[in-house]
Scaffold this motif. Structure first.
Motif: not given
Length: 247
Positions: A4-8, A23-32
């Motif tokens: 998952a890519l989250i910025t600004d 992001a968690h609902l969509h199954g994110a394994d890592r957060i950036a």
């Protein structure tokens, strides 16, 4: 692996929470997290604490220009409202939080991907990728096949062929875009906390490393309450009002 890519985020607690939940609902394994965690918004301490917690759990995080300004000296090129927000924000954070922001790397490389706030050619110069010329310059500055950026506050996607042909298009939320590694790709995820493309919904994106697809997302949140919170905190009124229209 899904990243998952989250910025600004810009100290916007409600938008950050909404993006993380989706992001968690969509199954994110890592957060950036691609920088500018603070500035403009009314909840810098909460947001920085959340970023610290996520990094402790394995998230990728890089420094943005507003993080850099809060931890050090404001950039003289910042507009007056941004400078006022930086000064207010610095007073809301602990010494430990300021140190955390100041120690964040300018760039990270993992999985053959580059994660950076502004661009690949000079991350600390904070120059914007506003079109194809800057996108090419950034992609030519790295061997990574996928570069993920923030800073611009509008979602965008560029690709460079093996013969140097550049193309770009405006992504459609919720539609997975194939981003195969035989080309170079540069994606700007848009802004979670302060979109500037006429849509007040928070922006984020998901990169599926295994499938080599990228999906841009928008998630609504109570931006009216967030705007009111900014104004009530004594921050410049325009910083709250722009959330209402995504400008």
């Amino acid at each position: 692996m899904k990243i998952a890519l989250i910025t600004d985020i810009h100290a916007n607690r409600e938008a950050f929470e909404a993006c993380l939940e989706q992001a968690h609902l969509h199954g994110a394994d890592r957060i950036a997290l691609l920088g500018d965690f603070v500035g403009y918004g009314a909840d810098p301490a909460w947001v920085v604490t959340m970023v610290q917690d996520l990094v402790a759990q394995g998230a990728i995080a890089v420094r943005g220009n507003h993080d850099d300004a809060v931890a050090g000296e404001p950039n003289p090129n910042l507009v007056e409202d941004a400078r006022r927000a930086i000064e207010w924000t610095r007073a809301q954070l602990s010494a430990e939080q300021l140190d955390f922001l100041g120690r964040l790397p300018m760039r990270r490389e993992e999985f053959g991907c580059l994660f950076v706030h502004a661009n690949a050619w000079a991350p600390a110069g904070w120059e914007y990728i506003l079109g194809r010329n800057e996108a090419v310059r950034s992609m030519m500055a790295t061997d990574c096949r996928h570069t993920f950026c923030g800073h611009v506050h509008q979602p965008a996607l560029y690709h460079l062929s093996s013969v140097g042909k550049i193309a770009n298009f405006s992504p459609v939320p919720g539609v997975a875009v194939p981003v195969p590694g035989h080309r170079q790709w540069l994606a700007i995820a848009g802004s979670a906390g302060q979109p500037r493309d006429g849509n007040p919904a928070a922006a984020w994106a998901m990169f599926d490393l295994g499938r080599q697809t990228l999906t841009f997302h928008r998630v609504p949140y109570d931006h009216e309450a967030t705007a009111a919170k900014i104004i009530a905190a004594g921050l410049p009124r325009a910083l709250g009002e722009r959330l209402l229209v995504g400008a």
